[in-house]
Design a protein around this motif. Structure first.
Motif, PDB file in Angstrom:
ATOM      1  N   GLN A  79      29.619 -28.823 -17.054  1.00 21.48           N
ATOM      2  CA  GLN A  79      29.151 -29.156 -15.703  1.00 21.48           C
ATOM      3  C   GLN A  79      29.674 -28.106 -14.731  1.00 21.48           C
ATOM      4  O   GLN A  79      30.668 -27.433 -15.004  1.00 21.48           O
ATOM      5  N   THR A  98      28.493 -31.263  -9.274  1.00 22.37           N
ATOM      6  CA  THR A  98      28.747 -31.564 -10.684  1.00 22.37           C
ATOM      7  C   THR A  98      27.505 -32.050 -11.429  1.00 22.37           C
ATOM      8  O   THR A  98      27.571 -32.292 -12.629  1.00 22.37           O
ATOM      9  N   TYR A 101      24.924 -27.079 -13.771  1.00 23.10           N
ATOM     10  CA  TYR A 101      25.490 -26.589 -15.018  1.00 23.10           C
ATOM     11  C   TYR A 101      25.988 -25.150 -14.894  1.00 23.10           C
ATOM     12  O   TYR A 101      25.434 -24.353 -14.144  1.00 23.10           O
ATOM     13  N   ASP A 118      20.227 -28.817 -11.321  1.00 16.97           N
ATOM     14  CA  ASP A 118      19.771 -29.947 -12.131  1.00 16.97           C
ATOM     15  C   ASP A 118      18.255 -30.019 -12.249  1.00 16.97           C
ATOM     16  O   ASP A 118      17.714 -30.924 -12.875  1.00 16.97           O
TER      17      ASP A 118
END
Length: 204
Positions: A79, A98, A101, A118
């Motif tokens: 993360q 978080t 990635y 994300d």
């Protein structure tokens, strides 16, 4: 007769006690061995030939990375987390959290970091250069003309969808300078001390 009976009972009792202790010790040993053998680490990384990960990375993100960087090794996904060697705000990249990635890997014997949001979008890539002679001529010319007599301390190469730039730390005696220079030699930002006087400049 009574003494004989008493002696027989005593021998049997001693023998039974002795067997009981031996049996108990053996059971404890077996139990201890069994517990040791069945202990499982709480987090077990999933390892393939070149990739290690402790998280589930979306397939589109992995595919995007593997297409962009096909010849890499020691790939590790996690993360998002800040990297101490990279000044996120200085680079001007969009904020991450978080839910995003970071993937670390090796390419051409150098360590790299790449970030993906994300939504599977590549945000940027950073590597720390150890061979300063490999800087583009335009960057070297800018350093020589704007920071004469300074010594290069460290260089981070930064790529994002808009540009390739070099975050360069320099020193000259007590004077320190940090400059962000694009591949064409333009100074995007600089800050530090020149002749003991603090200076700061931003051109983006």
């Amino acid at each position: 007769m009574k003494l004989g009976n008493w002696m027989a009972i005593a021998v049997v009792a001693v023998f039974a006690t002795s067997c009981g202790e031996s049996s108990t010790k053996e059971d404890k040993s077996t139990s201890s061995t069994t517990n040791t053998d069945t202990q499982i680490p709480e987090t077990v990384p999933v390892t393939t030939t070149t990739t290690t990960t402790t998280i589930v990375v979306p397939e589109p993100t992995k595919t995007s990375f593997e297409t962009k960087y096909p010849n890499v090794s020691n790939v590790y996904w996690s993360q998002y987390e800040p990297v101490s060697t990279f000044d996120w705000e200085w680079a001007g990249w969009e904020k991450m959290d978080t839910a995003d990635y970071v993937v670390t890997y090796k390419m051409d014997n150098n360590d790299y970091w790449s970030w993906y949001d994300d939504d599977n979008n590549w945000i940027g890539t950073v590597t720390t250069l150890t061979n300063f002679s490999g800087l583009p001529d335009a960057v070297n010319n800018t350093i020589q003309s704007n920071f004469p007599d300074y010594t290069i301390v460290s260089v981070d190469k930064e790529n994002d969808k808009n540009r390739t730039a070099y975050e360069i730390e320099l020193s000259k005696g007590e004077d320190k300078m940090k400059a962000l220079i694009d591949e064409n030699g333009s100074i995007l930002k600089k800050k530090g001390k020149v002749d003991g006087v603090k200076t700061k400049e931003k051109n983006i």
